[in-house]
Structures are given as structure tokens and as C-alpha cells.
Design a protein around this motif. Structure first.
Motif, short mmCIF file in Angstrom:
data_model
loop_
_atom_site.label_atom_id
_atom_site.label_comp_id
_atom_site.label_asym_id
_atom_site.label_seq_id
_atom_site.Cartn_x
_atom_site.Cartn_y
_atom_site.Cartn_z
N GLU A 40 8.27 -34.79 66.81
CA GLU A 40 8.08 -33.35 67.06
C GLU A 40 7.20 -33.13 68.28
O GLU A 40 7.46 -32.24 69.10
N GLU A 41 6.16 -33.93 68.40
CA GLU A 41 5.27 -33.78 69.56
C GLU A 41 6.04 -34.04 70.86
O GLU A 41 5.96 -33.27 71.83
N LYS A 78 -3.88 -31.37 67.97
CA LYS A 78 -3.26 -30.08 67.63
C LYS A 78 -3.61 -28.96 68.61
O LYS A 78 -2.84 -28.04 68.82
N GLN A 79 -4.79 -29.06 69.20
CA GLN A 79 -5.20 -28.01 70.15
C GLN A 79 -4.63 -28.22 71.55
O GLN A 79 -4.61 -27.31 72.35
N MET A 80 -4.22 -29.47 71.84
CA MET A 80 -3.83 -29.80 73.21
C MET A 80 -2.36 -30.13 73.42
O MET A 80 -1.82 -29.91 74.50
N ILE A 81 -1.71 -30.72 72.40
CA ILE A 81 -0.30 -31.12 72.55
C ILE A 81 0.59 -29.96 72.10
O ILE A 81 0.41 -29.42 71.01
N PRO A 82 1.53 -29.56 72.95
CA PRO A 82 2.41 -28.44 72.58
C PRO A 82 3.13 -28.70 71.25
O PRO A 82 3.29 -29.84 70.84
N SER A 83 3.50 -27.61 70.61
CA SER A 83 4.25 -27.69 69.36
C SER A 83 5.47 -26.78 69.49
O SER A 83 5.41 -25.75 70.17
N MET A 84 6.55 -27.15 68.82
CA MET A 84 7.75 -26.30 68.86
C MET A 84 7.45 -24.92 68.27
O MET A 84 8.13 -23.95 68.60
N GLU A 85 6.45 -24.86 67.42
CA GLU A 85 6.07 -23.57 66.81
C GLU A 85 5.70 -22.52 67.86
O GLU A 85 5.80 -21.32 67.62
N ASP A 293 -6.34 -14.38 67.70
CA ASP A 293 -5.65 -13.20 68.21
C ASP A 293 -4.13 -13.31 68.01
O ASP A 293 -3.61 -14.40 67.80
N LEU A 294 -3.46 -12.17 68.16
CA LEU A 294 -2.00 -12.13 67.95
C LEU A 294 -1.22 -12.50 69.21
O LEU A 294 -0.22 -11.87 69.54
N ALA A 295 -1.68 -13.55 69.89
CA ALA A 295 -0.98 -13.98 71.11
C ALA A 295 0.37 -14.59 70.72
O ALA A 295 0.47 -15.27 69.69
N PRO A 296 1.39 -14.37 71.55
CA PRO A 296 2.73 -14.86 71.21
C PRO A 296 2.76 -16.38 71.02
O PRO A 296 2.20 -17.14 71.82
N GLY A 297 3.40 -16.81 69.93
CA GLY A 297 3.56 -18.24 69.69
C GLY A 297 2.34 -18.93 69.11
O GLY A 297 2.22 -20.16 69.19
N THR A 298 1.41 -18.16 68.54
CA THR A 298 0.21 -18.78 67.96
C THR A 298 0.15 -18.60 66.44
O THR A 298 -0.88 -18.87 65.83
#
Ligand SMILES: *Cc1c(COP(=O)(O)O)cnc(C)c1O
Length: 387
Positions: A40-41, A78-85, A293-298
């Protein structure tokens, strides 16, 4: 420290310029640090490279060296590697979650509160946090404030002499050279109505090598300077990070922390308490915990608001008052930071206030000198206490 990255120049990993030149931005580079990336990563890294309109991936070799190679649940991974989420957005999310654009009074300057302003001097960071609230701009062009825009901001602050506090943020202001930083700070410091300068940064965590003696010697000429450090997990506190905070504190810079409440990263009360204790040990005073915050994709990072309240409840009374940050929601769409916490007040009347302590024992504070009513209030309190 990893040593297998290509570097045309020096191999001095303690040099912050080396760290920035060798940021991890590709899958190949990331695989050299974390051999066993999950499927996934890998997929998310490749996908995010193909979609440059999303938040860029960049990690300093130093910060990447803190990743747990064997654990995909590692808080730094988790804070640095992008996620498909990140590519899944929800209708509640907002392009500009805290409504900064409508409070932008001149380019790069957000004026929301009566006496202080937020000056955004760059969109570049040393490393990009996947939960970034300002992802609509951060990392997009890795550019810096135009000189004419800085001048307009200075003119605005001079004209609006109620402004006594300037918060410099971005992106990360500490990526500027000492000279450029000094130019900004010196210019703001020279404004009559500006009483204090604050800097918001994650550099002491992601690039602690940036904090040098020369930098501290420059900063301390413009006191009072406050620095708010974005830090989210106890694993982010290393010898290098401690040294950076120690240098700043020794030079009289007041240090505070800002932590984003993140699901699966720091949403357990024990983790948060440990972080706050470790910060106090290195002279960083906990300042804020932000509801994500409600930032997109978070969405995958967001906890319930109750999770935040529980954290505060688990600390108040049980540990040093200085260890307690204020838990806030930055109001969606604008409105500013609003403190949210456990309710200690049970009821208020003309006669006084009934409230509970950290153990839920009930007390009375009589008001308006109405002595006669105290026994009545006391009776209510003792009934609530079950006695
Ligand atoms: C957070 C913020 C500030 C500073 O707020 P404090 O509560 O004083 O730390 C100022 N302006 C804006 C727009 C902000 O988002």
C-alpha cells in the motif's frame, strides 16, 4: 544516520544544506531507507508522484532515519509516507479549512484577530506532513514571498497599529538563510507597534541541524522571540532535536509546542502525556493540541472531538499544569481557534457556581455575597457527590 544516498557535494549529514539537498522524494530513495515498504505504501508513493497536484512527498534523511523499518504503523512513517487514503475526499472537507483566504488582507498576510497577524513567507517545508492543513498551497511551488508582497505586509502592519504580534509561518520559515531571516525579523522588529515576533516551524523536529549557533545569535538580537514547534509524537524527540531546543532556550527564545491530534499516532492519552512530559524536559512549554482540520484527504487522520477532550481530562489534575496544552478546534471556514475541553462547570446561578474537580467531586463557589444560600448550594453539591 543513513549514508547511502547519492550526494554530489559533501557527505556531511550534520549540515542542514546537505539534508535539504538529499531529501527523499522518490520511491527508490525511500526504499533505501525502509527496505520493506508495504504494498500500500509503494502504491501510494507511485500514485502521488503521478499526481503532482496533491501534496508533494519530501523527507529529510535525518527524519527518515527515525522511521521504524519493521513497522508500518510507525508514527513517523504514517506522517511522512503518502497513503491512498489521501486521494479519498469527503463532502465535509474544505479546500481552505480555516478560511484563511477570506482573512487575507494583503498577499501572504492573514489578519483574523484584532492584535495579531499571520505572515506566510514560503510554501516550502523541510519535510511534508501528510496531515498538512495548508496543503492547498504547501509544497506546490516551493517558492518564497515576493519582496513587494513583504513590503505591502509591512506597510499594512504599520498602518494598523493595533497589531502588536506577528506570527511568521508558511511552509517553514526556518528554511531561509540566516541573512534572509534576519532581514524579515529586523524589518518587523523595527515597526513601532510590533511588540513581539513569533515563528511557527517544524524544523527543530525534521531538520534540527538547521539550529546553529550563528542562527541563535542572530535571533536573540530581536527579542522577544517565541517559537512554536509542530511536534506530534515522543519518537520525534531525539538527541539532535534536544540539542536544537537547548540552543534556542539557552539564547532566551521562548519555546512552545503545537500538536495535531492524529488517529493511530498520538490519540492515546498515555502517548500524549509522554510527549508533553518529554517537551517540558527540554524546556518546550506545551501550547496547543489541534483537532485535525478538515483539509481534503485527511479523513484517515481525524479522531472524534471526544478523543481530544478525553486526553485533556486524563491530564488535568493528574500532571503538572505546565504540561497541559489548550485543545482547540480552528473553526471550519474561519472564526479562529476555539478552546474545547471537559466541562467543569455543572451549573451557574445568581447565587454561585457549582463545579467539579478532576476527580468529579463537586464543589460550590458562592457569589454575590449571598451567604444565606450557601447551605443550599452545599446541599446540591453533596447530593451530587453521593453523600
Ligand atoms: C493561530 C493563528 C494566530 C495566532 O493565534 P494564537 O492563539 O495567538 O496563538 C493568528 N492568526 C491566525 C490567522 C491564526 O491561525
Amino acid at each position: 544516520m543513513i549514508d547511502n544516498l547519492d550526494d554530489p557535494g559533501s557527505l556531511n549529514t550534520s549540515d542542514w544544506h546537505w539534508q535539504l539537498r538529499n531529501r527523499i522524494t522518490t520511491l527508490e530513495q525511500l526504499e533505501k531507507v525502509v527496505e520493506h515498504l508495504t504494498v500500500e505504501e509503494k502504491r501510494a508513493v507511485i500514485y502521488s508522484l503521478k499526481h503532482p497536484e496533491g501534496l508533494k512527498m519530501a523527507i529529510t534523511p535525518y527524519f527518515a532515519s527515525l522511521m521504524d523499518k519493521n513497522n508500518p504503523e510507525c508514527p513517523i512513517r504514517k506522517q511522512m509516507i503518502p497513503s491512498m487514503e489521501e486521494f479519498r475526499t469527503s463532502p465535509v472537507e474544505l479546500y481552505d479549512p480555516c478560511g484563511e483566504e477570506k482573512d487575507t488582507v494583503v498577499a501572504n498576510l492573514v489578519h483574523r484577530y484584532p492584535d495579531r497577524v499571520l505572515l506566510l513567507v514560503t510554501d516550502k517545508c523541510a519535510a511534508y506532513c501528510r496531515h498538512c492543513t495548508r496543503r492547498r498551497i504547501v509544497g506546490s511551488s516551493e517558492s518564497v514571498i515576493k519582496e513587494e508582497n513583504f513590503q505591502s505586509a509591512v506597510e499594512y502592519i504599520k498602518r494598523n497599529n493595533k497589531i502588536r504580534d506577528v506570527l511568521i509561518s508558511g511552509g517553514d520559515p526556518l528554511l531561509f538563510s540566516d541573512d534572509r531571516m534576519e532581514y524579515f525579523i529586523k524589518t518587523l522588529h523595527a515597526i513601532d507597534n510590533v511588540e513581539m515576533i513569533r515563528i511557527g516551524t517544524r524544523v527543530p523536529v525534521t531538520l534540527p541541524q538547521r539550529i546553529t549557533n550563528d542562527f541563535c545569535n542572530m535571533l536573540k538580537k530581536y527579542q522577544p522571540i517565541y517559537i512554536s514547534i509542530h511536534i506530534n509524537h515522543p519518537n520525534e524527540i531525539t538527541e539532535e532535536m534536544k540539542a536544537a531546543c537547548g540552543m534556542l532556550a539557552d539564547n532566551g527564545i521562548v519555546l512552545g509546542s503545537q500538536t495535531v491530534l492524529l488517529k493511530g499516532i498520538n490519540d492515546r492519552p498515555q502517548t500524549m502525556m509522554k510527549l508533553m512530559h518529554e517537551l517540558l524536559k527540554i524546556r518546550v512549554r506545551p501550547y496547543y493540541i489541534y483537532q485535525c482540520d478538515l483539509a481534503p484527504g485527511t479523513g484517515h487522520f481525524r479522531t472524534s472531538v471526544s478523543a481530544g477532550i478525553k486526553i485533556i481530562q486524563s491530564m488535568r489534575g493528574y500532571t503538572t499544569g505546565y504540561a497541559l496544552p489548550t485543545y482547540v478546534i480552528d473553526a471550519p471556514g474561519g472564526g479562529g481557534k476555539v478552546p474545547i475541553g471537559p466541562d467543569y462547570v455543572i451549573s451557574k446561578s445568581r447565587k454561585g457556581v457549582i463545579f467539579k474537580n478532576y476527580e468529579s467531586r463537586v464543589f460550590v463557589y458562592p457569589e454575590n455575597g449571598s451567604m444565606i444560600s450557601v447551605p443550599k448550594l452545599d446541599k446540591i453539591a453533596s447530593e451530587r457527590n453521593g453523600s
